[in-house]
Design a protein around this motif. Structure first.
Motif, PDB file in Angstrom:
ATOM      1  N   GLN A 160     -49.311  22.935  95.226  1.00 20.48           N
ATOM      2  CA  GLN A 160     -48.155  22.361  95.924  1.00 20.48           C
ATOM      3  C   GLN A 160     -48.231  20.839  95.871  1.00 20.48           C
ATOM      4  N   VAL A 161     -47.067  20.192  95.778  1.00 19.39           N
ATOM      5  CA  VAL A 161     -47.019  18.734  95.843  1.00 19.39           C
ATOM      6  C   VAL A 161     -47.526  18.313  97.217  1.00 19.39           C
ATOM      7  N   HIS A 162     -48.398  17.314  97.228  1.00 25.38           N
ATOM      8  CA  HIS A 162     -48.989  16.872  98.493  1.00 25.38           C
ATOM      9  C   HIS A 162     -47.993  16.063  99.309  1.00 25.38           C
ATOM     10  N   PRO A 163     -47.915  16.312 100.602  1.00 23.62           N
ATOM     11  CA  PRO A 163     -47.059  15.498 101.461  1.00 23.62           C
ATOM     12  C   PRO A 163     -47.516  14.037 101.425  1.00 23.62           C
ATOM     13  N   SER A 164     -46.598  13.132 101.660  1.00 25.35           N
ATOM     14  CA  SER A 164     -46.917  11.695 101.608  1.00 25.35           C
ATOM     15  C   SER A 164     -47.716  11.226 102.821  1.00 25.35           C
ATOM     16  N   ASN A 165     -47.772  12.042 103.868  1.00 25.20           N
ATOM     17  CA  ASN A 165     -48.433  11.605 105.101  1.00 25.20           C
ATOM     18  C   ASN A 165     -49.816  12.227 105.293  1.00 25.20           C
ATOM     19  N   HIS A 223     -60.539  12.141  99.218  1.00 30.77           N
ATOM     20  CA  HIS A 223     -61.854  12.751  99.001  1.00 30.77           C
ATOM     21  C   HIS A 223     -61.847  14.278  99.033  1.00 30.77           C
ATOM     22  N   VAL A 224     -61.322  14.845 100.099  1.00 32.25           N
ATOM     23  CA  VAL A 224     -61.502  16.276 100.336  1.00 32.25           C
ATOM     24  C   VAL A 224     -60.750  17.141  99.334  1.00 32.25           C
ATOM     25  N   LEU A 225     -59.512  16.815  99.019  1.00 32.90           N
ATOM     26  CA  LEU A 225     -58.752  17.665  98.100  1.00 32.90           C
ATOM     27  C   LEU A 225     -59.430  17.771  96.737  1.00 32.90           C
ATOM     28  N   ALA A 226     -59.977  16.680  96.240  1.00 29.77           N
ATOM     29  CA  ALA A 226     -60.688  16.730  94.957  1.00 29.77           C
ATOM     30  C   ALA A 226     -61.956  17.569  95.067  1.00 29.77           C
ATOM     31  N   ALA A 227     -62.651  17.478  96.184  1.00 34.07           N
ATOM     32  CA  ALA A 227     -63.885  18.251  96.374  1.00 34.07           C
ATOM     33  C   ALA A 227     -63.596  19.746  96.512  1.00 34.07           C
ATOM     34  N   LEU A 228     -62.406  20.091  96.987  1.00 30.85           N
ATOM     35  CA  LEU A 228     -62.036  21.492  97.180  1.00 30.85           C
ATOM     36  C   LEU A 228     -61.631  22.194  95.887  1.00 30.85           C
ATOM     37  N   LYS A 229     -61.182  21.465  94.897  1.00 32.99           N
ATOM     38  CA  LYS A 229     -60.612  22.084  93.696  1.00 32.99           C
ATOM     39  C   LYS A 229     -61.451  23.206  93.099  1.00 32.99           C
ATOM     40  N   PRO A 230     -62.759  23.052  92.954  1.00 34.01           N
ATOM     41  CA  PRO A 230     -63.524  24.147  92.341  1.00 34.01           C
ATOM     42  C   PRO A 230     -63.876  25.291  93.290  1.00 34.01           C
ATOM     43  N   LEU A 231     -63.494  25.207  94.567  1.00 33.38           N
ATOM     44  CA  LEU A 231     -64.004  26.164  95.550  1.00 33.38           C
ATOM     45  C   LEU A 231     -63.328  27.508  95.670  1.00 33.38           C
ATOM     46  N   PRO A 232     -62.026  27.701  95.446  1.00 37.36           N
ATOM     47  CA  PRO A 232     -61.447  29.013  95.759  1.00 37.36           C
ATOM     48  C   PRO A 232     -62.222  30.191  95.171  1.00 37.36           C
ATOM     49  N   SER A 233     -62.755  30.060  93.964  1.00 37.91           N
ATOM     50  CA  SER A 233     -63.504  31.168  93.393  1.00 37.91           C
ATOM     51  C   SER A 233     -64.792  31.421  94.194  1.00 37.91           C
ATOM     52  N   LEU A 234     -65.410  30.370  94.729  1.00 35.31           N
ATOM     53  CA  LEU A 234     -66.616  30.546  95.525  1.00 35.31           C
ATOM     54  C   LEU A 234     -66.308  31.247  96.841  1.00 35.31           C
TER      55      LEU A 234
END
Length: 137
Positions: free
Chosen positions: A110-115, A123-134
C-alpha cells in the motif's frame, strides 16, 4: 536535546497489515507503544503500553525483536527517541483506548500515508520488509 527511550510493536493481523495508531491531538501515525518508565525493560514497557492503549495482553514470548532505532520524535519538537521495536501477530481485534484517537492499517504494498512518524517511515518499514515469511510460522 532530549532523548526518550521507548518500546513499540509492529502488530500484524492475519492479512499482514500493520497496525498504526494516532494519539489524541496529534497528526502522526506511529506504532503502538510508548515511553519506558524507570526500571522497566523494553518488553515490560511494551506489554504495559499495549494493555493501556489497546487492552491487548500479549505474552512476552510472542514478541520478536526487530531492532533498535533512533529517530526524531514525531510529536515532541527538539526530542529524539531511542526505540526498541518488536514484532508480533495480533491474537484478536483491538480498539483504541487511553490516549489513542485513531487506529489505521497499512497493507503490504500500500502507498504509505504522508503522516507517518519518522521512526516508522525512515527505519521500521524497511526493517519489516523481509519479515512476513518469518512470521508465518
Amino acid at each position: 536535546m532530549t532523548t526518550l527511550n521507548i518500546a513499540a510493536a509492529c502488530l500484524l493481523d492475519p492479512q499482514d497489515r500493520l497496525l498504526l495508531v494516532r494519539k489524541r491531538g496529534t497528526q502522526a501515525l506511529m506504532l503502538p507503544g510508548g515511553k519506558r518508565e524507570a526500571g522497566e525493560s523494553a518488553v515490560q514497557a511494551l506489554l504495559r503500553e499495549l494493555w493501556e492503549e489497546l487492552q491487548l495482553r500479549l505474552d512476552a514470548a510472542a514478541l520478536q525483536p526487530l531492532g533498535q532505532f533512533r529517530a526524531p520524535a514525531a510529536n515532541e519538537a527538539g526530542t529524539w527517541i531511542n526505540a526498541d521495536i518488536f514484532v508480533a501477530r495480533l491474537p484478536h481485534p483491538v480498539e483504541a483506548a487511553a490516549e489513542l484517537e485513531e487506529l489505521a492499517w497499512l497493507a503490504p504494498g500500500q502507498v504509505h500515508p504522508s503522516n507517518l512518524a519518522p521512526l516508522l517511515r525512515d527505519h521500521v518499514l524497511a526493517a519489516l520488509k523481509p519479515l512476513p515469511s518469518l512470521l508465518a510460522q
